[in-house]
Design a protein around this motif. Structure first.
Motif, PDB file in Angstrom:
ATOM      1  N   LEU A   2       0.853  -1.176   0.000  1.00 25.78           N
ATOM      2  CA  LEU A   2       0.000   0.000   0.000  1.00 25.78           C
ATOM      3  C   LEU A   2       0.892   1.229   0.000  1.00 25.78           C
ATOM      4  CD1 LEU A   2      -2.851   1.226   0.205  1.00 25.78           C
ATOM      5  CD2 LEU A   2      -2.586   1.130   2.683  1.00 25.78           C
ATOM      6  N   ILE A   3       0.686   2.094  -0.982  1.00 25.58           N
ATOM      7  CA  ILE A   3       1.464   3.333  -1.104  1.00 25.58           C
ATOM      8  C   ILE A   3       0.503   4.488  -0.876  1.00 25.58           C
ATOM      9  CG2 ILE A   3       2.905   4.741  -2.613  1.00 25.58           C
ATOM     10  CD1 ILE A   3       3.372   2.057  -4.225  1.00 25.58           C
ATOM     11  N   ARG A   4       0.867   5.370   0.036  1.00 28.07           N
ATOM     12  CA  ARG A   4       0.027   6.538   0.324  1.00 28.07           C
ATOM     13  C   ARG A   4       0.781   7.805  -0.067  1.00 28.07           C
ATOM     14  NH1 ARG A   4      -1.248   3.561   5.440  1.00 28.07           N
ATOM     15  NH2 ARG A   4      -3.361   2.807   5.151  1.00 28.07           N
ATOM     16  N   VAL A   5       0.076   8.699  -0.758  1.00 29.81           N
ATOM     17  CA  VAL A   5       0.651   9.962  -1.206  1.00 29.81           C
ATOM     18  C   VAL A   5      -0.207  11.088  -0.643  1.00 29.81           C
ATOM     19  CG1 VAL A   5       1.243  11.376  -3.216  1.00 29.81           C
ATOM     20  CG2 VAL A   5       1.469   8.870  -3.345  1.00 29.81           C
ATOM     21  N   GLY A   6       0.383  11.937   0.173  1.00 30.54           N
ATOM     22  CA  GLY A   6      -0.341  13.070   0.733  1.00 30.54           C
ATOM     23  C   GLY A   6      -0.349  14.234  -0.238  1.00 30.54           C
ATOM     24  N   TYR A   7      -1.407  15.020  -0.181  1.00 30.55           N
ATOM     25  CA  TYR A   7      -1.497  16.213  -1.030  1.00 30.55           C
ATOM     26  C   TYR A   7      -2.179  17.335  -0.274  1.00 30.55           C
ATOM     27  CZ  TYR A   7      -6.439  15.200  -1.831  1.00 30.55           C
ATOM     28  OH  TYR A   7      -7.773  14.979  -1.655  1.00 30.55           O
ATOM     29  N   ARG A   8      -1.971  18.550  -0.772  1.00 34.33           N
ATOM     30  CA  ARG A   8      -2.649  19.745  -0.275  1.00 34.33           C
ATOM     31  C   ARG A   8      -2.980  20.598  -1.489  1.00 34.33           C
ATOM     32  NH1 ARG A   8       0.357  22.842   4.234  1.00 34.33           N
ATOM     33  NH2 ARG A   8       1.597  21.147   3.512  1.00 34.33           N
ATOM     34  N   GLN A  18       0.883   9.124 -10.477  1.00 30.42           N
ATOM     35  CA  GLN A  18       1.704   8.102 -11.126  1.00 30.42           C
ATOM     36  C   GLN A  18       2.880   7.773 -10.227  1.00 30.42           C
ATOM     37  OE1 GLN A  18       2.348   8.356 -15.375  1.00 30.42           O
ATOM     38  NE2 GLN A  18       4.550   8.144 -15.052  1.00 30.42           N
ATOM     39  N   ILE A  19       3.162   6.480 -10.118  1.00 28.42           N
ATOM     40  CA  ILE A  19       4.307   6.007  -9.359  1.00 28.42           C
ATOM     41  C   ILE A  19       5.175   5.189 -10.294  1.00 28.42           C
ATOM     42  CG2 ILE A  19       5.081   4.590  -7.419  1.00 28.42           C
ATOM     43  CD1 ILE A  19       2.289   5.261  -6.157  1.00 28.42           C
ATOM     44  N   ASN A  20       6.418   5.635 -10.451  1.00 28.75           N
ATOM     45  CA  ASN A  20       7.375   4.931 -11.297  1.00 28.75           C
ATOM     46  C   ASN A  20       8.289   4.106 -10.405  1.00 28.75           C
ATOM     47  OD1 ASN A  20       6.318   6.390 -13.511  1.00 28.75           O
ATOM     48  ND2 ASN A  20       7.670   8.092 -13.036  1.00 28.75           N
ATOM     49  N   VAL A  21       8.405   2.829 -10.709  1.00 33.22           N
ATOM     50  CA  VAL A  21       9.237   1.914  -9.931  1.00 33.22           C
ATOM     51  C   VAL A  21      10.501   1.643 -10.738  1.00 33.22           C
ATOM     52  CG1 VAL A  21       9.361  -0.355  -8.830  1.00 33.22           C
ATOM     53  CG2 VAL A  21       7.163   0.859  -8.946  1.00 33.22           C
ATOM     54  N   GLU A  69       4.531  11.195  -9.067  1.00 36.28           N
ATOM     55  CA  GLU A  69       4.166  12.311  -9.935  1.00 36.28           C
ATOM     56  C   GLU A  69       2.664  12.538  -9.817  1.00 36.28           C
ATOM     57  OE1 GLU A  69       3.676  12.597 -14.718  1.00 36.28           O
ATOM     58  OE2 GLU A  69       5.569  11.778 -13.978  1.00 36.28           O
ATOM     59  N   ILE A  70       2.256  13.792  -9.903  1.00 33.11           N
ATOM     60  CA  ILE A  70       0.837  14.124  -9.895  1.00 33.11           C
ATOM     61  C   ILE A  70       0.594  15.223 -10.920  1.00 33.11           C
ATOM     62  CG2 ILE A  70       0.977  15.845  -8.051  1.00 33.11           C
ATOM     63  CD1 ILE A  70      -1.730  14.663  -7.028  1.00 33.11           C
ATOM     64  N   GLY A  71      -0.572  15.181 -11.530  1.00 35.19           N
ATOM     65  CA  GLY A  71      -0.891  16.189 -12.532  1.00 35.19           C
ATOM     66  C   GLY A  71      -2.390  16.269 -12.769  1.00 35.19           C
ATOM     67  N   THR A  72      -2.788  17.209 -13.614  1.00 30.15           N
ATOM     68  CA  THR A  72      -4.201  17.360 -13.963  1.00 30.15           C
ATOM     69  C   THR A  72      -4.535  16.411 -15.097  1.00 30.15           C
ATOM     70  OG1 THR A  72      -3.776  19.141 -15.534  1.00 30.15           O
ATOM     71  CG2 THR A  72      -4.257  19.777 -13.265  1.00 30.15           C
ATOM     72  N   CYS A  82       6.476  16.486  -9.123  1.00 34.37           N
ATOM     73  CA  CYS A  82       7.160  15.196  -9.158  1.00 34.37           C
ATOM     74  C   CYS A  82       8.183  15.165  -8.029  1.00 34.37           C
ATOM     75  CB  CYS A  82       7.847  15.012 -10.509  1.00 34.37           C
ATOM     76  SG  CYS A  82       8.751  13.464 -10.667  1.00 34.37           S
ATOM     77  N   VAL A  83       8.247  14.027  -7.339  1.00 40.12           N
ATOM     78  CA  VAL A  83       9.259  13.822  -6.303  1.00 40.12           C
ATOM     79  C   VAL A  83      10.103  12.624  -6.733  1.00 40.12           C
ATOM     80  CG1 VAL A  83       9.707  13.392  -3.857  1.00 40.12           C
ATOM     81  CG2 VAL A  83       7.677  14.707  -4.548  1.00 40.12           C
ATOM     82  N   PRO A  84      11.264  12.904  -7.356  1.00 39.94           N
ATOM     83  CA  PRO A  84      12.131  11.802  -7.795  1.00 39.94           C
ATOM     84  C   PRO A  84      12.649  11.013  -6.596  1.00 39.94           C
ATOM     85  CG  PRO A  84      12.814  13.894  -8.774  1.00 39.94           C
ATOM     86  CD  PRO A  84      11.809  14.206  -7.706  1.00 39.94           C
ATOM     87  N   GLU A  85      12.687   9.717  -6.753  1.00 44.68           N
ATOM     88  CA  GLU A  85      13.197   8.823  -5.703  1.00 44.68           C
ATOM     89  C   GLU A  85      12.607   9.184  -4.339  1.00 44.68           C
ATOM     90  OE1 GLU A  85      17.442   8.417  -5.906  1.00 44.68           O
ATOM     91  OE2 GLU A  85      17.389   7.880  -8.022  1.00 44.68           O
ATOM     92  N   ALA A  86      11.302   9.320  -4.300  1.00 42.73           N
ATOM     93  CA  ALA A  86      10.607   9.704  -3.073  1.00 42.73           C
ATOM     94  C   ALA A  86      10.767   8.660  -1.978  1.00 42.73           C
ATOM     95  CB  ALA A  86       9.122   9.918  -3.363  1.00 42.73           C
TER      96      ALA A  86
END
Length: 128
Positions: A2-8, A18-21, A69-72, A82-86
């Motif tokens: 389970l991957i959780r991504v916070g946003y504001r 999008q999550i790039n592995v 990565e997040i976008g419209t 985008c957060v590289p190597e988050a």
């Protein structure tokens, strides 16, 4: 997994996440994108969390990095952040392959399969 991504957000947003592995050399092995399953995510203004659940992760045991990565997503996608190597994650197959593991050079994915032995010619009874 389970991957959780916070946003504001200041306003409501139709978005994709999008999550790039990638492997240890930085080569992308997999792209997980929220719109691969359908419509854009409808994110309400304020703070929130996007969740991505992988019910069956088939990567080999090892270290991987996740880029987020997040976008419209109204018509064409527009990248916003985008957060590289988050995150760095370690995958361990455990008993998925009956306790066996694969080593570098044997592929990047572990996939169980069902095998049978049947007497006779390979074309007996199936019209091949």
């Amino acid at each position: 997994m389970l991957i959780r991504v916070g946003y504001r957000l200041d306003r409501d947003l139709a978005a994709y996440c999008q999550i790039n592995v990638a492997d240890q050399t930085g080569e992308r092995l997999m792209t997980l994108r929220s719109t691969h399953g359908g419509a854009p995510l409808e994110l309400p203004a304020g703070e929130g969390t996007i969740e991505c659940r992988l019910d069956d992760l088939r990567l080999l045991s090892g270290e991987y990095t996740l880029t987020v990565e997040i976008g419209t997503q109204r018509g064409t996608a527009q990248w916003l952040d985008c957060v590289p190597e988050a995150l760095r994650v370690h995958v361990h197959l455990g008993s998925y392959l009956a306790g066996a593991d694969l080593v570098r050079g044997q592929g990047w994915l572990a996939q169980r399969s069902v095998w049978n032995c049947r007497p006779g010619s390979p074309t007996d009874g199936d019209g091949s």
